[in-house]
Design an enzyme around this catalytic site. Structure first.
Site, short mmCIF file in Angstrom:
data_model
loop_
_atom_site.label_atom_id
_atom_site.label_comp_id
_atom_site.label_asym_id
_atom_site.label_seq_id
_atom_site.Cartn_x
_atom_site.Cartn_y
_atom_site.Cartn_z
N TYR A 65 -15.24 -19.29 5.38
CA TYR A 65 -14.26 -18.55 6.12
C TYR A 65 -13.14 -18.63 5.19
O TYR A 65 -12.35 -19.71 5.33
CB TYR A 65 -14.04 -18.96 7.58
CG TYR A 65 -15.09 -18.51 8.80
CD1 TYR A 65 -15.49 -17.28 8.75
CD2 TYR A 65 -15.68 -19.70 9.30
CE1 TYR A 65 -16.28 -17.00 9.68
CE2 TYR A 65 -16.79 -19.28 10.13
CZ TYR A 65 -17.02 -18.03 10.50
OH TYR A 65 -18.04 -17.61 11.33
N ASP B 200 -17.37 -10.37 7.85
CA ASP B 200 -17.46 -9.54 9.03
C ASP B 200 -16.72 -10.08 10.16
O ASP B 200 -17.04 -9.96 11.37
CB ASP B 200 -19.16 -9.42 9.59
CG ASP B 200 -19.74 -10.82 9.68
OD1 ASP B 200 -19.02 -11.91 9.36
OD2 ASP B 200 -20.84 -10.97 9.87
N HIS C 258 -23.50 -10.89 12.06
CA HIS C 258 -22.93 -12.34 12.79
C HIS C 258 -23.90 -12.47 13.89
O HIS C 258 -23.50 -13.04 15.16
CB HIS C 258 -21.58 -12.09 13.08
CG HIS C 258 -20.72 -13.44 12.77
ND1 HIS C 258 -19.99 -13.53 11.68
CD2 HIS C 258 -20.48 -14.50 13.63
CE1 HIS C 258 -19.40 -14.72 11.65
NE2 HIS C 258 -19.70 -15.24 12.87
#
Length: 498
Positions: A243, A271, A359
């Site tokens: 991330y 995403d 996700h």
């Protein structure tokens, strides 16, 4: 750094002045109460105390740094000032534990030999796991249409077996980004593995090694990157899921830690600029025994996902890939691509590949399954004459059967990732459960390949499947009863009180 006496720590025990000691360090968490992923209630119970034992089971030791909250550090706890009856020792994880998680509910856990498919593990894990853990793992966003579609889509792809093929020997070995794997499956990154079992990600990485598949180390594991990668054995291959932090210095440090840990490929999640609304997870925030002060808490319905990801940069864009390339020599893969146009942009950006993913159905409801997007992506790449030898496509989401893996490979995926199934295996039987889940999928794929007349992965091709109904989103096939019986619908506010 100043030393804080236990008596001084004890004075800061209110909603407006909340200090907590964790692993010998004292933090002023007053400003963090509203942001805490599991709610302010849990922190307030530890206000003015040593909260190490409450912290350890669910957090990585580096979570404060990962979230960029180092500024909350007040000082170190003066251990000599702690009364004997107040001393707290940090919990040490076992080198290996294959028992299921502790539960207050009496549940007869089926033996490994009685677990025949991934649904067996999911249904058992639901009964074993704490409410917060189950809500976090199982939740999808909004009406949970996409999370169900991720699995349902495979029922709209039918098989075309070939006969009189020599299938006396089935070879499932493959390479993923040029790294060997026993079959085309890897364990995808998932957060908070300790919700399933005290060993969390440590059991996942060990299980992956024993089954000779690749493990993707998460940014937000229950253990630190170093604690996870230190479990790496011999030449074990690890990927790292990133991330991207809004603080680029912090992001660079994270990448460097992954590199030092031996991770071979950088998977950049793209995403999740903002978190989807996951109602099961969010509803879990309303505790029945919350302190009166909790009434002052704002945004208490975030759920366990929201604050965990508050550091992610929502401005991340294609231009930022140049910066990521400048700070690492690792091959870069985008995780979360959902259309052909973005696949083409990723290819032209010189990346190593993409992971088609929504996700796990946790972000945007009514986004398409990775399997459906796979067809669009392969067509888009063919139109620009892209070489799949230099640019690999992986998918994740909804894989529950070996035949699901077969269908993905037939439609152009190099491999598939699983997350929830290994977590449910972990919850039921620890590391042994993780390995059993992988073995089940491996055996199912081997059987499917044999009955399809495809003795090697290279023999699997688009002619092996029928896909004309895949994008219709209408299914007249017999109901997948195992999936239907395992799924638990979202409850309304009134139902959750019953």
């Amino acid at each position: 750094m100043q030393k804080i006496s236990f008596s001084e720590l004890s004075k800061h025990n209110t909603r407006t002045d909340c200090w907590v000691a964790i692993n010998g360090k004292v933090y002023n968490l007053t400003s963090f109460l509203d942001e805490h992923p599991a709610g302010a209630e849990i922190i307030l119970k530890q206000a003015g105390k040593d909260g190490t034992q409450a912290f350890e089971p669910f957090h990585a030791s580096d979570i404060i740094q990962t979230l960029g909250k180092e500024h909350l550090l007040v000082g170190t706890l003066d251990e000599t000032s702690v009364p004997p009856n107040k001393k707290v020792e940090a919990t040490q994880h076992q080198e290996s534990s294959n028992t299921s998680i502790t539960t207050t509910t009496k549940v007869k856990v089926p033996s490994l030999e009685e677990m025949f498919n991934t649904h067996d593990f999911e249904d058992t894990a639901r009964l074993l796991m704490p409410t917060a853990g189950w809500a976090y793992y199982s939740s999808g966003c909004d009406d949970e249409v996409t999370i169900r579609e991720n699995n349902d889509v495979f029922a709209r792809v039918w098989l075309r077996p070939r006969v009189l093929r020599n299938v006396s020997s089935i070879n499932m070995k493959t390479k993923i980004f040029n790294f060997q794997s026993s079959f085309p499956l890897y364990i995808s990154a998932t957060a908070l593995g300790k919700f399933a079992h005290p060993d969390g990600e440590l059991a996942l990485i060990r299980g992956a090694y024993n089954e000779n598949i690749i493990y993707m180390v998460p940014t937000l594991g229950s253990y630190s990157i170093e604690e996870i990668t230190n479990q790496r054995k011999n030449d074990q291959v690890l990927f790292f899921q990133l991330y991207v932090n809004s603080d680029r210095v912090a992001a660079k440090k994270l990448i460097e830690r992954a590199e030092r840990g031996g991770c071979k490929v950088l998977m950049v999640t793209v995403d999740a600029p903002f978190l989807g609304r996951r109602w099961k997870d969010m509803r879990n925030k309303f505790g029945t025994d919350a302190p009166k002060e909790l009434k002052q808490v704002k945004n208490k319905a975030q759920g366990a996902a929201q604050a965990l990801t508050s550091f992610i940069d929502p401005s991340l864009n294609w231009e930022d890939l140049k910066w990521i390339k400048s700070v690492t020599k690792l091959p870069i893969v985008l995780k979360g691509v959902q259309c052909g146009e973005d696949a083409v942009l990723a290819y032209r950006a010189g990346l190593k590949g993409i992971i088609l993913s929504n996700h796990g159905g946790r972000q945007l409801d009514y986004s398409r399954s990775a399997l459906e997007v796979l067809i669009e992506v392969t067509d888009a790449l063919k139109k620009i004459n892209a070489s799949t030898k230099d640019f690999e496509i992986l998918i994740d989401g909804g894989i529950r059967r070996g035949s699901d893996i077969f269908k993905a490979i037939a439609l152009g995926a190099k491999a598939v990732g699983i997350g929830r199934p290994t977590l449910y295996g972990l919850a039921c039987h620890g590391q042994d459960g993780v390995e059993r889940v992988i073995q089940i999928l491996k055996n199912e794929l081997s059987t499917c390949m044999a009955l399809m007349g495809t003795p090697t992965i290279a023999d699997i091709n688009p002619n092996s499947v029928i896909i004309r109904n895949i994008s219709d989103h209408i299914s007249n096939v017999p109901t997948n009863m195992l999936s239907a019986n395992t799924y638990r619908a979202i409850q309304t506010a009134s139902q959750s009180k019953l």
